[in-house]
Design a protein around this motif. Structure first.
Motif, PDB file in Angstrom:
ATOM      1  N   SER A   1     -99.314 -31.836   5.484  1.00 30.80           N
ATOM      2  CA  SER A   1     -98.185 -32.621   5.576  1.00 30.80           C
ATOM      3  C   SER A   1     -97.818 -33.193   6.906  1.00 30.80           C
ATOM      4  CB  SER A   1     -96.770 -31.711   5.230  1.00 30.80           C
ATOM      5  OG  SER A   1     -96.615 -30.853   6.288  1.00 30.80           O
ATOM      6  N   ALA A   2     -97.177 -34.344   7.187  1.00 30.41           N
ATOM      7  CA  ALA A   2     -96.944 -35.230   8.295  1.00 30.41           C
ATOM      8  C   ALA A   2     -96.346 -34.132   9.342  1.00 30.41           C
ATOM      9  CB  ALA A   2     -96.472 -36.173   8.222  1.00 30.41           C
ATOM     10  N   GLY A   3     -95.303 -33.354   8.621  1.00 35.67           N
ATOM     11  CA  GLY A   3     -94.414 -32.333   9.260  1.00 35.67           C
ATOM     12  C   GLY A   3     -95.455 -31.484  10.106  1.00 35.67           C
ATOM     13  N   ALA A   4     -96.434 -30.981   9.480  1.00 41.52           N
ATOM     14  CA  ALA A   4     -97.115 -29.909  10.303  1.00 41.52           C
ATOM     15  C   ALA A   4     -98.031 -30.582  11.448  1.00 41.52           C
ATOM     16  CB  ALA A   4     -98.234 -29.384   9.243  1.00 41.52           C
ATOM     17  N   LEU A   5     -98.048 -31.739  11.667  1.00 39.88           N
ATOM     18  CA  LEU A   5     -98.713 -32.518  12.612  1.00 39.88           C
ATOM     19  C   LEU A   5     -97.810 -32.809  13.878  1.00 39.88           C
ATOM     20  CD1 LEU A   5    -101.151 -34.582  10.675  1.00 39.88           C
ATOM     21  CD2 LEU A   5    -101.522 -32.385  11.600  1.00 39.88           C
ATOM     22  N   GLU A   6     -96.442 -32.573  13.655  1.00 38.44           N
ATOM     23  CA  GLU A   6     -95.571 -33.117  14.956  1.00 38.44           C
ATOM     24  C   GLU A   6     -95.766 -32.258  15.924  1.00 38.44           C
ATOM     25  OE1 GLU A   6     -91.609 -33.009  13.402  1.00 38.44           O
ATOM     26  OE2 GLU A   6     -91.964 -33.878  11.464  1.00 38.44           O
ATOM     27  N   GLN A   7     -96.261 -31.005  16.013  1.00 34.61           N
ATOM     28  CA  GLN A   7     -96.213 -30.078  17.120  1.00 34.61           C
ATOM     29  C   GLN A   7     -97.497 -30.601  18.003  1.00 34.61           C
ATOM     30  OE1 GLN A   7     -98.464 -26.141  16.363  1.00 34.61           O
ATOM     31  NE2 GLN A   7     -98.259 -26.937  14.185  1.00 34.61           N
ATOM     32  N   PHE A   8     -98.296 -31.448  17.393  1.00 34.46           N
ATOM     33  CA  PHE A   8     -99.516 -31.998  18.331  1.00 34.46           C
ATOM     34  C   PHE A   8     -99.181 -33.246  18.788  1.00 34.46           C
ATOM     35  CE2 PHE A   8    -101.411 -29.031  15.103  1.00 34.46           C
ATOM     36  CZ  PHE A   8    -101.840 -28.209  15.804  1.00 34.46           C
ATOM     37  N   ASN A   9     -98.294 -33.976  18.064  1.00 35.19           N
ATOM     38  CA  ASN A   9     -97.868 -35.465  18.457  1.00 35.19           C
ATOM     39  C   ASN A   9     -96.567 -35.476  18.001  1.00 35.19           C
ATOM     40  OD1 ASN A   9     -97.235 -38.149  19.317  1.00 35.19           O
ATOM     41  ND2 ASN A   9     -99.061 -38.958  18.552  1.00 35.19           N
ATOM     42  N   PRO A  10     -95.387 -35.609  18.870  1.00 34.39           N
ATOM     43  CA  PRO A  10     -93.902 -35.817  18.054  1.00 34.39           C
ATOM     44  C   PRO A  10     -93.869 -36.961  17.289  1.00 34.39           C
ATOM     45  CG  PRO A  10     -93.883 -35.035  20.325  1.00 34.39           C
ATOM     46  CD  PRO A  10     -95.414 -35.454  20.027  1.00 34.39           C
ATOM     47  N   ALA A  11     -94.759 -37.896  17.971  1.00 32.50           N
ATOM     48  CA  ALA A  11     -94.726 -39.335  17.001  1.00 32.50           C
ATOM     49  C   ALA A  11     -94.601 -39.050  15.553  1.00 32.50           C
ATOM     50  CB  ALA A  11     -95.557 -40.257  17.351  1.00 32.50           C
TER      51      ALA A  11
ATOM     52  N   TYR B   1     -89.738 -40.842   2.617  1.00 31.19           N
ATOM     53  CA  TYR B   1     -90.995 -40.857   1.967  1.00 31.19           C
ATOM     54  C   TYR B   1     -91.928 -40.186   2.903  1.00 31.19           C
ATOM     55  CZ  TYR B   1     -89.747 -45.037  -1.149  1.00 31.19           C
ATOM     56  OH  TYR B   1     -89.071 -45.768  -1.702  1.00 31.19           O
ATOM     57  N   LEU B   2     -92.410 -39.036   2.337  1.00 32.64           N
ATOM     58  CA  LEU B   2     -93.132 -38.227   3.593  1.00 32.64           C
ATOM     59  C   LEU B   2     -94.737 -38.112   2.935  1.00 32.64           C
ATOM     60  CD1 LEU B   2     -90.637 -35.111   3.640  1.00 32.64           C
ATOM     61  CD2 LEU B   2     -91.086 -37.031   5.303  1.00 32.64           C
ATOM     62  N   PRO B   3     -95.373 -38.865   3.494  1.00 30.38           N
ATOM     63  CA  PRO B   3     -96.906 -38.879   3.215  1.00 30.38           C
ATOM     64  C   PRO B   3     -97.577 -37.500   3.480  1.00 30.38           C
ATOM     65  CG  PRO B   3     -96.646 -39.932   5.372  1.00 30.38           C
ATOM     66  CD  PRO B   3     -95.437 -39.644   4.790  1.00 30.38           C
ATOM     67  N   ASP B   4     -98.718 -37.258   2.579  1.00 25.73           N
ATOM     68  CA  ASP B   4     -99.607 -36.330   3.168  1.00 25.73           C
ATOM     69  C   ASP B   4    -100.729 -36.671   3.813  1.00 25.73           C
ATOM     70  OD1 ASP B   4     -98.299 -34.102   1.728  1.00 25.73           O
ATOM     71  OD2 ASP B   4     -99.129 -34.765  -0.193  1.00 25.73           O
ATOM     72  N   ILE B   5    -101.204 -36.200   4.724  1.00 22.00           N
ATOM     73  CA  ILE B   5    -101.971 -36.448   5.674  1.00 22.00           C
ATOM     74  C   ILE B   5    -103.478 -35.844   5.504  1.00 22.00           C
ATOM     75  CG2 ILE B   5    -102.751 -37.328   8.163  1.00 22.00           C
ATOM     76  CD1 ILE B   5    -100.038 -38.546   6.997  1.00 22.00           C
ATOM     77  N   VAL B   6    -104.560 -36.780   5.384  1.00 25.07           N
ATOM     78  CA  VAL B   6    -105.845 -36.100   5.598  1.00 25.07           C
ATOM     79  C   VAL B   6    -106.494 -36.024   6.909  1.00 25.07           C
ATOM     80  CG1 VAL B   6    -108.275 -35.999   4.439  1.00 25.07           C
ATOM     81  CG2 VAL B   6    -106.060 -36.788   2.931  1.00 25.07           C
ATOM     82  N   ILE B   7    -106.707 -34.824   7.420  1.00 26.04           N
ATOM     83  CA  ILE B   7    -107.317 -34.786   8.802  1.00 26.04           C
ATOM     84  C   ILE B   7    -108.881 -34.399   8.699  1.00 26.04           C
ATOM     85  CG2 ILE B   7    -105.185 -34.561   9.831  1.00 26.04           C
ATOM     86  CD1 ILE B   7    -106.056 -31.454  10.114  1.00 26.04           C
ATOM     87  N   MET B   8    -109.854 -34.937   9.699  1.00 25.93           N
ATOM     88  CA  MET B   8    -111.019 -34.397   9.820  1.00 25.93           C
ATOM     89  C   MET B   8    -111.362 -33.799  11.285  1.00 25.93           C
ATOM     90  SD  MET B   8    -114.467 -36.585   9.515  1.00 25.93           S
ATOM     91  CE  MET B   8    -114.575 -36.568   7.632  1.00 25.93           C
TER      92      MET B   8
END
Length: 344
Positions: free
Chosen positions: A105-115, A250-257
């Motif tokens: 989830s996008a929310g799980a990535l906030e800790q790495f970049n608050p943006a 609208y909360l996108p799911d993010i695919v990370i690599m």
């Protein structure tokens, strides 16, 4: 060949990764037995996500892997069902280079970049068309996607998870803050969500998703907010008969690599990744639309009424949150302005 992994322990790609990520991965790997998964072949990539193998996310990622296998020398194994932990654990495994690709989830990535918190701000997207246009074309989105390189991962694409709207046990539309006054609305347990629901006129009531049905049934809460799938799949349409398209998030799911994986690829392979993600998005979206329509029909059969409204009163009510986000940094303000430039 794409392999779905329903169990088994995968082999780390190198001894360095074993040493680096051993402690991190130990907990999530405990309980998986056998040795059927994985490979030390650097061209064999591992994909993880938290959904079942029937879910649109899995269908999209299967399409991604299929395209990549057809166009490159890479092969893939997919681990669905959160076998390797929750979103936070999966991010850590990608950071460590133990796992190559994850959907989080996008929310799980906030800790790495608050943006990344911009995706949670109410009415940053004001329609589905606006949402898609920004996510597919915005330079700010691409900047955010690449902003975590120093943390060991980048985003290579996204999946749609619909819009969140309010549904209640009260008859009639929730079409203004006045209509929500005095209603206890379940929300996610996050400061942004709580503030949003309060600004929209209701009394925010954080609770786990598993408690919502009983709480609606017993009158502990008057409603909740989510996409349409909870009405049928979770049975909420049995007890909440009014669904209003407030479409506040609208909360996108993010695919990370993993950066390690990305940097090992050629420029041509990078292009193949983006092309494969485009096809993955289409495969996911086709399945997602069908699931939403099925749930809507099930809800209608239960007697649920759907209401389209003018969202302006709610957009105005949530402006303080938007302004507070922009005031936090110049980047936040720039990202927000970029997103709003796509409004038509």
């Amino acid at each position: 060949m794409i392999k779905q992994k329903d169990g088994g322990i995968f082999l780390m790609k190198s001894m360095m990764k074993r040493l680096f990520a051993g402690a991190l991965a130990a907990a999530v790997l405990t309980g998986l037995t056998g040795c059927s998964g994985g490979s030390q072949d650097p061209n064999h990539l591992l994909i993880v996500h938290g959904h079942g193998d029937w879910h649109p996310v899995n269908i999209g990622l299967e399409k991604f892997a299929e395209d990549m296998e057809a166009e490159t020398d890479y092969t893939f194994s997919i681990y669905p069902n959160g076998q390797l932990g929750d979103d936070s654990a999966m991010v850590q495994l990608v950071k460590a280079g133990v796992v190559d690709v994850a959907k989080v989830s996008a929310g799980a990535l906030e800790q790495f970049n608050p943006a990344y918190s911009i995706f949670s701000i109410p009415y940053v997207f004001q329609s589905t068309e606006h949402y898609f246009d920004v996510m597919n074309n915005s330079e700010a989105v691409q900047e955010i996607f690449n902003s975590t390189r120093d943390d060991g991962f980048i985003a290579i694409g996204w999946f749609d998870s619909g819009s969140r709207s309010i549904y209640t046990t009260k008859e009639g539309p929730a079409d203004s803050p006045a209509a929500l006054k005095g209603l206890k609305i379940r929300t996610m347990n996050s400061p942004t969500s709580v503030e949003m629901i309060n600004n929209m006129g209701a009394a925010a009531t954080p609770m786990s998703s598993g408690e919502v049905y009983t709480s609606l049934q017993q009158g502990i809460i008057d409603g909740a907010e989510n996409n349409e799938t909870v009405l049928g799949d979770d049975g909420h349409g049995e007890v909440a008969k009014s669904y209003t398209y407030t479409q506040h998030q609208y909360l996108p799911d993010i695919v990370i690599m993993s950066v390690e994986t990305w940097d090992a690829m050629t420029e041509e392979e990078h292009q193949k990744v983006y092309e494969a993600m485009d096809d993955a998005w289409q495969a996911h979206e086709e399945e997602w639309v069908q699931i939403v329509e099925r749930n809507k029909q099930e809800a209608i059969d239960m007697g649920v009424q759907f209401y389209e409204i003018d969202k302006t009163p709610f957009i105005e009510a949530c402006k303080p949150q938007q302004e507070a986000f922009c005031a936090q940094s110049e980047d936040n303000a720039r990202y927000f302005a970029d997103f709003q430039s796509y409004l038509k």
